[in-house]
Design a protein around this motif. Sequence first.
Motif, PDB file in Angstrom:
ATOM      1  N   SER A   1      -2.588  -8.956   4.561  1.00 47.80           N
ATOM      2  CA  SER A   1      -3.929  -8.670   5.128  1.00 47.80           C
ATOM      3  C   SER A   1      -4.085 -10.397   5.114  1.00 47.80           C
TER       4      SER A   1
ATOM      5  N   ILE B   1      -9.852  -5.636   6.503  1.00 45.63           N
ATOM      6  CA  ILE B   1      -8.622  -5.687   6.650  1.00 45.63           C
ATOM      7  C   ILE B   1      -7.884  -4.970   7.973  1.00 45.63           C
TER       8      ILE B   1
ATOM      9  N   GLN C   1      -9.179 -10.697  -2.740  1.00 49.99           N
ATOM     10  CA  GLN C   1      -7.872 -11.084  -2.775  1.00 49.99           C
ATOM     11  C   GLN C   1      -8.605 -12.168  -2.286  1.00 49.99           C
TER      12      GLN C   1
ATOM     13  N   VAL D   1       0.333  -0.755  -0.060  1.00 48.47           N
ATOM     14  CA  VAL D   1       0.101   0.255   0.474  1.00 48.47           C
ATOM     15  C   VAL D   1       0.858   1.049   0.220  1.00 48.47           C
TER      16      VAL D   1
ATOM     17  N   LYS E   1      -1.437   1.394   6.821  1.00 49.21           N
ATOM     18  CA  LYS E   1      -0.012  -0.371   7.166  1.00 49.21           C
ATOM     19  C   LYS E   1       1.015   0.624   6.815  1.00 49.21           C
TER      20      LYS E   1
ATOM     21  N   ASN F   1      -6.292  -1.891   8.741  1.00 50.13           N
ATOM     22  CA  ASN F   1      -7.164  -1.301   8.337  1.00 50.13           C
ATOM     23  C   ASN F   1      -8.210  -0.602   8.873  1.00 50.13           C
TER      24      ASN F   1
ATOM     25  N   TYR G   1      -4.050  -6.405   9.389  1.00 50.01           N
ATOM     26  CA  TYR G   1      -2.713  -7.155   9.022  1.00 50.01           C
ATOM     27  C   TYR G   1      -1.667  -8.058   9.936  1.00 50.01           C
TER      28      TYR G   1
ATOM     29  N   PHE H   1      -3.505  -6.558  -5.692  1.00 53.96           N
ATOM     30  CA  PHE H   1      -3.584  -5.152  -5.435  1.00 53.96           C
ATOM     31  C   PHE H   1      -3.129  -4.370  -5.941  1.00 53.96           C
TER      32      PHE H   1
ATOM     33  N   ASN I   1     -12.884  -3.145  -0.201  1.00 52.40           N
ATOM     34  CA  ASN I   1     -11.375  -2.122   0.751  1.00 52.40           C
ATOM     35  C   ASN I   1     -12.044  -1.077   1.960  1.00 52.40           C
TER      36      ASN I   1
ATOM     37  N   ASP J   1       1.666  -8.810  -3.754  1.00 52.06           N
ATOM     38  CA  ASP J   1       0.753  -9.567  -3.191  1.00 52.06           C
ATOM     39  C   ASP J   1       1.351 -11.366  -3.638  1.00 52.06           C
TER      40      ASP J   1
ATOM     41  N   ARG K   1     -13.033  -7.703  -7.890  1.00 51.82           N
ATOM     42  CA  ARG K   1     -11.136  -8.449  -7.389  1.00 51.82           C
ATOM     43  C   ARG K   1     -12.297  -8.832  -6.408  1.00 51.82           C
TER      44      ARG K   1
HETATM   45  C1  LMR Z   1      -6.290  -5.671  -0.664  1.00 49.25           C
HETATM   46  O1  LMR Z   1      -5.382  -6.093  -1.501  1.00 49.25           O
HETATM   47  O2  LMR Z   1      -7.024  -5.535  -0.993  1.00 49.25           O
HETATM   48  C2  LMR Z   1      -5.235  -5.157   0.602  1.00 49.25           C
HETATM   49  O3  LMR Z   1      -5.172  -6.362   1.102  1.00 49.25           O
HETATM   50  C3  LMR Z   1      -4.076  -4.900   0.469  1.00 49.25           C
HETATM   51  C4  LMR Z   1      -3.469  -4.173   1.551  1.00 49.25           C
HETATM   52  O4  LMR Z   1      -2.556  -4.645   2.669  1.00 49.25           O
HETATM   53  O5  LMR Z   1      -3.871  -2.977   2.284  1.00 49.25           O
END
Ligand code: LMR
Length: 336
Positions: free
Chosen positions: A94, A241, A178, A38, A44, A153, A243, A199, A216, A76, A176
Amino acid sequence: MGTATLLSLALGASACGGARSSSSEASDSYTIKFSHVVTPQTPKGQAAEKFAELIDEGCGDQMKVEVYPNSELYGDEDELQALQSGAVQMLAPSSAKFTTIAPQLQVLDLPFLFDSVDDIPNVVSPDSAVGKAIYENQALADKGIKVLGLWDNGLKQLSSNDEMQKPADLKGLRFRIQPSDVLRSQFDAWGAQTTPMAFAEVYNALQQGVIDGQENPYSNIESQNMHTVQKHITESNHGYIGYVHAINKKFFESLPDDLQTCVTDAADEAAAYNREIASDLNQKAKQTIVDAGTTKITELTPEQRQAFKDEVVPSVWNQYADVIGQDLIDELVSQQ
Ligand code: LMR
């Protein structure tokens, strides 16, 4: 001698069972490469910078942290591999990103696990049932990953080019997600289609119409400019979300005791800082989106939110009892 060489020597000594000093030798130096996906302005991103500052100020000049935001070092698709191989020492992905290597972490992806951000500290505290599934996760330990903390988050909102006031409004839209099975099932239950995607690719995919929407927190939507290519956001607060602040276990154990303490203290302080700022950053991001005037925000009434919840709780939760643990699911369901 480069840092990388010093590091591999340190790791080598530890791997060969070499004696580890209880306090750091003046000649050793350690670099923590901290990669994330991010921007630096997000909850984060800010916590990662805080962690680096704390190490810089409190751990002497033997240790430094290099933060690589925006998927610029690893994204990712390869960051967890990089952590396990020691190419980076620290990440904060996440929970959903761990689905393949530690599927139980999907407990944090369960829709409507939290009614509001105020519930987060209790539900995920280290001694709660959910917290134990994260902090004491055996699959992570087996993969050489040590959990230092859990950062927030915040709660997720739905975005697309269609107004979404009820689950039926999502029917046929492609979101979309994750890479989490729980998230796929959540959208299945609402009649939507899903595409797992990194992401870093979401903005372009939205702009090009490869996907119709995504989910998100506001800070991620705004910092990626997703709102500029999405006409509608539904403030559903339907998921979380969070982490997992994680360090390569072998690297951590190779550190002298005083530096290990320094790392865990800095991690605790960065986690506290993260929790202090996360809600506020999401509120500011929401205001930026409102001011941009590109996107209509629909705030659901309690009844409208309940209608989304009824489609997935407890059905999706029960679907993942095997993966997440029957006892944990039973406990969560009983708290509803
Ligand atoms: C996402 O992939 O949408 C989130 O996990 C990105 C993040 O790290 O906040």
